[in-house]
Design a protein around this motif. Sequence first.
Motif, mmCIF file in Angstrom:
data_model
loop_
_atom_site.group_PDB
_atom_site.id
_atom_site.type_symbol
_atom_site.label_atom_id
_atom_site.label_comp_id
_atom_site.label_asym_id
_atom_site.label_seq_id
_atom_site.Cartn_x
_atom_site.Cartn_y
_atom_site.Cartn_z
ATOM 1 N N THR A 219 -49.209 -17.511 -5.240
ATOM 2 C CA THR A 219 -48.959 -16.109 -5.582
ATOM 3 C C THR A 219 -50.250 -15.512 -6.138
ATOM 4 O O THR A 219 -50.997 -16.183 -6.864
ATOM 5 N N ALA A 220 -50.507 -14.264 -5.792
ATOM 6 C CA ALA A 220 -51.729 -13.580 -6.225
ATOM 7 C C ALA A 220 -51.377 -12.456 -7.189
ATOM 8 O O ALA A 220 -50.416 -11.712 -6.969
ATOM 9 N N ALA A 221 -52.148 -12.347 -8.258
ATOM 10 C CA ALA A 221 -51.953 -11.276 -9.239
ATOM 11 C C ALA A 221 -53.271 -11.061 -9.976
ATOM 12 O O ALA A 221 -54.039 -12.011 -10.173
ATOM 13 N N PHE A 222 -53.541 -9.835 -10.373
ATOM 14 C CA PHE A 222 -54.788 -9.586 -11.099
ATOM 15 C C PHE A 222 -54.652 -8.370 -12.002
ATOM 16 O O PHE A 222 -53.736 -7.549 -11.856
ATOM 17 N N PRO A 242 -48.153 -23.285 -6.646
ATOM 18 C CA PRO A 242 -46.999 -24.103 -7.055
ATOM 19 C C PRO A 242 -47.316 -25.582 -7.224
ATOM 20 O O PRO A 242 -46.699 -26.260 -8.041
ATOM 21 N N GLU A 243 -48.280 -26.084 -6.439
ATOM 22 C CA GLU A 243 -48.639 -27.497 -6.545
ATOM 23 C C GLU A 243 -49.734 -27.747 -7.576
ATOM 24 O O GLU A 243 -50.149 -28.883 -7.781
ATOM 25 N N GLY A 244 -50.217 -26.673 -8.221
ATOM 26 C CA GLY A 244 -51.224 -26.824 -9.265
ATOM 27 C C GLY A 244 -52.619 -27.101 -8.756
ATOM 28 O O GLY A 244 -53.480 -27.568 -9.510
ATOM 29 N N ARG A 245 -52.879 -26.812 -7.482
ATOM 30 C CA ARG A 245 -54.203 -27.076 -6.937
ATOM 31 C C ARG A 245 -55.135 -25.882 -7.158
ATOM 32 O O ARG A 245 -54.698 -24.769 -7.430
ATOM 33 N N THR A 246 -56.429 -26.131 -7.018
ATOM 34 C CA THR A 246 -57.433 -25.102 -7.272
ATOM 35 C C THR A 246 -57.419 -24.056 -6.166
ATOM 36 O O THR A 246 -57.424 -24.389 -4.973
ATOM 37 N N LEU A 247 -57.417 -22.803 -6.563
ATOM 38 C CA LEU A 247 -57.399 -21.697 -5.615
ATOM 39 C C LEU A 247 -58.798 -21.118 -5.430
ATOM 40 O O LEU A 247 -59.655 -21.212 -6.316
ATOM 41 N N ARG A 248 -58.998 -20.526 -4.286
ATOM 42 C CA ARG A 248 -60.218 -19.761 -4.026
ATOM 43 C C ARG A 248 -59.847 -18.284 -4.085
ATOM 44 O O ARG A 248 -58.830 -17.868 -3.515
ATOM 45 N N TYR A 249 -60.682 -17.470 -4.759
ATOM 46 C CA TYR A 249 -60.377 -16.062 -4.998
ATOM 47 C C TYR A 249 -61.377 -15.191 -4.242
ATOM 48 O O TYR A 249 -62.589 -15.347 -4.406
ATOM 49 N N GLN A 250 -60.873 -14.268 -3.434
ATOM 50 C CA GLN A 250 -61.724 -13.315 -2.717
ATOM 51 C C GLN A 250 -61.246 -11.899 -3.027
ATOM 52 O O GLN A 250 -60.050 -11.609 -2.946
ATOM 53 N N ARG A 300 -57.918 -5.262 -3.594
ATOM 54 C CA ARG A 300 -57.025 -6.355 -3.198
ATOM 55 C C ARG A 300 -57.646 -7.694 -3.586
ATOM 56 O O ARG A 300 -58.872 -7.846 -3.591
ATOM 57 N N LEU A 301 -56.775 -8.639 -3.894
ATOM 58 C CA LEU A 301 -57.190 -10.013 -4.195
ATOM 59 C C LEU A 301 -56.495 -10.953 -3.220
ATOM 60 O O LEU A 301 -55.269 -10.918 -3.077
ATOM 61 N N ARG A 302 -57.287 -11.790 -2.561
ATOM 62 C CA ARG A 302 -56.719 -12.827 -1.688
ATOM 63 C C ARG A 302 -57.012 -14.193 -2.305
ATOM 64 O O ARG A 302 -58.165 -14.505 -2.605
ATOM 65 N N VAL A 303 -55.965 -14.979 -2.502
ATOM 66 C CA VAL A 303 -56.135 -16.340 -3.013
ATOM 67 C C VAL A 303 -55.791 -17.318 -1.897
ATOM 68 O O VAL A 303 -54.857 -17.097 -1.120
ATOM 69 N N ILE A 304 -56.555 -18.414 -1.819
ATOM 70 C CA ILE A 304 -56.412 -19.394 -0.741
ATOM 71 C C ILE A 304 -56.339 -20.779 -1.366
ATOM 72 O O ILE A 304 -57.185 -21.139 -2.193
ATOM 73 N N ASP A 305 -55.320 -21.550 -0.992
ATOM 74 C CA ASP A 305 -55.225 -22.906 -1.528
ATOM 75 C C ASP A 305 -55.929 -23.890 -0.593
ATOM 76 O O ASP A 305 -56.342 -23.516 0.514
ATOM 77 N N PRO A 306 -56.094 -25.157 -1.003
ATOM 78 C CA PRO A 306 -56.815 -26.125 -0.164
ATOM 79 C C PRO A 306 -56.167 -26.376 1.188
ATOM 80 O O PRO A 306 -56.828 -26.874 2.106
ATOM 81 N N GLY A 307 -54.888 -26.056 1.325
ATOM 82 C CA GLY A 307 -54.209 -26.227 2.605
ATOM 83 C C GLY A 307 -54.223 -24.977 3.454
ATOM 84 O O GLY A 307 -53.514 -24.895 4.456
ATOM 85 N N CYS A 308 -55.000 -23.972 3.044
ATOM 86 C CA CYS A 308 -55.186 -22.715 3.772
ATOM 87 C C CYS A 308 -53.995 -21.768 3.659
ATOM 88 O O CYS A 308 -53.961 -20.743 4.344
ATOM 89 N N ARG A 309 -53.000 -22.088 2.831
ATOM 90 C CA ARG A 309 -51.972 -21.099 2.542
ATOM 91 C C ARG A 309 -52.598 -20.028 1.665
ATOM 92 O O ARG A 309 -53.377 -20.328 0.756
ATOM 93 N N ASN A 310 -52.276 -18.770 1.913
ATOM 94 C CA ASN A 310 -52.912 -17.699 1.154
ATOM 95 C C ASN A 310 -51.919 -16.602 0.833
ATOM 96 O O ASN A 310 -50.853 -16.499 1.445
#
Length: 321
Positions: A219-222, A242-250, A300-310
Amino acid sequence: MRLRDEDGFTMVELLTAMAMSLVVLSATLVTFNTFLTNDATARQVNDAQDQARNAVDRVARQLRNLANPTGEESTTIDVAGGYDLVFQTSDPAKRRVRYCLAPAPGGAGERLWFQTTTATTSLTTAMTATCPGSGWASESSVAEHLVNRIAGADRPVFTYGCSDATPPGQSCTASSAVYERVLSARVDLHLDVNGAERRPAATRLATAVYLRNQNERPTAAFTNTALAPLTLLFNGSGSQDPEGRTLRYQWFKGTAALPALPPPCAAGPDTPNTSATDPFIGEGVTLTHRFPGAGPEQIRLRVIDPGCRNAVAGPVAVTIP
């Protein structure tokens, strides 16, 4: 002259002895036959249990190696029912598999069927309309003499735990809308070779598996804070995975179409251009950005998880001081 004694058995004694021998022999044969019958039953039960145990182990192993979703694929679980489970596994290579329960011919309990095809084969209605379904590359019966639904029983082969249950991980009724939220699966096989009226009683084989490769969408929020004229601070720490993994923020401005995901999710550049016509303005969980002029802007903020879900938050209207 005295006649010689002729010792022996009378006819009555001989018949009595023969009758007693027959009784003893019959009892011995009955005991031996009972032993053979029990031995055959025990062998049949052991064979059926070994077969069912191997089936449970196979399901658990393949679920443990649930294939990772790719791109915008939300989950690799296609069907998650009480008696029907279809998913993609990476064990031993990526493929789509199905396990389903169906009545056995002749009323001999139920069978657990295993069907498989390539991961790229699209799932059709015919493939899941019946058990076993049509259109699969291969199929086999992996467990027999099951009684999960015999005599009015309703003991699901598959049950699930979901992240949106209360508390998380508790049993849930899986549906296509929440397949990506399934955290665990439990496999229960009830086995009875002889039927309910004969011993030994039914045997239960069960195991539970944590689906380590499930990947729920983040989920993305800012928030934004004015720091100085023309300068805003954006903070995306309210975003969650949800899995607690590191997100990438664009971070992006405007409402133009967002560029492709960065590698390895897509073949585009790792960082989009920052030209005046490109909406990308930077990345990081926080971003301090100086705009060329004051006034309203869309962010806009796009967050991407290590599995490419965004996930994307916005556009949110901000005012540049």
